[in-house]
Design an enzyme around this catalytic site. Structure first.
Site, short mmCIF file in Angstrom:
data_model
loop_
_atom_site.label_atom_id
_atom_site.label_comp_id
_atom_site.label_asym_id
_atom_site.label_seq_id
_atom_site.Cartn_x
_atom_site.Cartn_y
_atom_site.Cartn_z
N ASP A 44 0.82 -1.22 0.00
CA ASP A 44 0.00 0.00 0.00
C ASP A 44 0.86 1.26 0.00
O ASP A 44 2.06 1.21 0.20
CB ASP A 44 -0.96 0.00 1.20
CG ASP A 44 -0.30 -0.42 2.51
OD1 ASP A 44 0.94 -0.31 2.62
OD2 ASP A 44 -1.02 -0.84 3.42
N HIS A 47 -7.84 -4.82 9.52
CA HIS A 47 -7.44 -4.57 8.13
C HIS A 47 -6.12 -5.27 7.81
O HIS A 47 -5.26 -5.46 8.67
CB HIS A 47 -7.43 -3.07 7.76
CG HIS A 47 -6.35 -2.23 8.34
ND1 HIS A 47 -6.60 -1.02 8.95
CD2 HIS A 47 -5.01 -2.38 8.38
CE1 HIS A 47 -5.46 -0.49 9.33
NE2 HIS A 47 -4.47 -1.29 9.00
N GLU A 67 -9.60 -1.92 4.33
CA GLU A 67 -10.39 -1.58 5.51
C GLU A 67 -11.70 -2.37 5.51
O GLU A 67 -12.10 -2.93 4.47
CB GLU A 67 -10.71 -0.08 5.48
CG GLU A 67 -9.48 0.82 5.60
CD GLU A 67 -9.00 0.98 7.05
OE1 GLU A 67 -9.24 0.09 7.88
OE2 GLU A 67 -8.37 2.03 7.33
N ASN A 99 -8.49 -2.96 13.56
CA ASN A 99 -9.86 -3.26 13.12
C ASN A 99 -9.88 -4.46 12.16
O ASN A 99 -10.87 -4.71 11.50
CB ASN A 99 -10.49 -2.03 12.45
CG ASN A 99 -9.71 -1.58 11.22
OD1 ASN A 99 -8.71 -2.19 10.86
ND2 ASN A 99 -10.16 -0.52 10.58
C1 GLP Z 1 -0.99 0.34 8.66
C2 GLP Z 1 -0.45 -0.34 7.41
C3 GLP Z 1 -0.77 -1.81 7.46
C4 GLP Z 1 -0.24 -2.35 8.76
C5 GLP Z 1 -0.97 -1.72 9.92
C6 GLP Z 1 -0.55 -2.23 11.29
O1 GLP Z 1 -2.35 0.48 8.62
N1 GLP Z 1 -0.97 0.24 6.20
O2 GLP Z 1 -0.18 -2.45 6.34
O3 GLP Z 1 -0.39 -3.73 8.80
O4 GLP Z 1 -0.70 -0.34 9.86
O5 GLP Z 1 0.46 -1.43 11.79
P1 GLP Z 1 1.39 -1.78 13.00
O6 GLP Z 1 2.29 -2.88 12.55
O7 GLP Z 1 2.12 -0.50 13.24
O8 GLP Z 1 0.51 -2.19 14.12
#
Ligand code: GLP
Length: 245
Positions: free
Chosen positions: A67, A137, A142, A135
């Protein structure tokens, strides 16, 4: 479902890096889909260390990131282009032309079409590494994202925007949309690796692995993946009960 629970941070990072290294060394042209967020940073650090020690090369690897934010330039410190350079690409031998991230310097819909074209050329991935949003994702898919989506422009949810506020403190250009590799592309990957750490992920990890599959919780789709590996620390695995063996 292959659920691996690490006893400590060192074991967690070794499990994640061993998984990636095995895929990289398994064929001449491995394709990896890579995540951002805080979870994979330790993995990238470990890969850089292994590369520096001469233990493996990524010179033959093709990467596609999951992304990118709409509206940030590639050198913006909050962009995922910047993140990947800083944590991985600047320090290992992957040729720049083999690292793909959805483009932010063209119209977002054109960037999606272009990324689908990159995927047609190189995909499906030999392995996708995923983080997990609170959530549920995966990537930036999302709640509500259709499972058949390919690369798409996604609206960030209220909870994601809230979580991002810290990183964009003092700015008035926090992105509200992103470009994301769709669930369909994640599911086509030969191996799906869910990287998860910390007590704050325990509930959502249990939910995505046990709840009825629903677009309201995108990660539940992974239950259908024929080759899913979960790499969790003890805190994140705390609610898994028998599932974690
Ligand atoms: C963001 C990224 C996701 C990632 C998520 C979790 O939303 N776009 O790809 O998996 O954060 O982040 P973290 O690893 O900081 O909890």
């Amino acid at each position: 479902m292959d659920i691996r629970v690490a006893k400590n941070a060192q074991e967690w990072v070794a499990m994640a890096a061993d998984t990636l290294q095995e895929v990289v060394q398994s064929k001449p042209d491995p394709v990896l889909m890579l995540p951002t967020g805080s979870t994979p940073i330790a993995l990238y650090e470990e890969l850089v260390e292994r590369y520096k020690r001469g233990e493996f090369s990524m010179g033959h690897v093709i990467t596609m990131n999951l992304d990118e934010y709409v509206g940030l330039s590639q050198d913006d410190e909050q962009s995922y282009h910047y993140f990947m350079q800083k944590h991985l690409f600047d320090h290992v031998d992957i040729p720049k032309e083999h690292t793909f991230i959805p483009r932010t310097d063209i119209d977002p819909h054109a960037a999606c079409a272009e990324y689908d074209e990159v995927y047609r050329q190189f995909g499906p991935a030999d392995a996708v590494f995923l983080g997990l949003g609170h959530n549920g994702h995966i990537g930036y898919n999302e709640p509500g994202t259709p499972f058949e989506n390919r690369t798409a422009v996604v609206e960030l949810s209220q909870s994601t925007l809230k979580a991002n506020e810290k990183s964009f403190a003092g700015r008035n250009d926090m992105p509200t949309t992103a470009l994301a590799v769709g669930p369909a592309m994640i599911m086509e990957s030969k191996l799906a690796v869910m990287l998860v750490r910390g007590a704050d992920k325990a509930d959502i990890l249990n939910t995505i692995l046990t709840h009825e599959i629903t677009t309201d919780i995108p990660g539940t789709l992974l239950q259908r993946h024929p080759n899913l590996r979960v790499i969790a620390d003890e805190a994140a695995a705390a609610k898994l009960g028998d599932l974690a063996g």
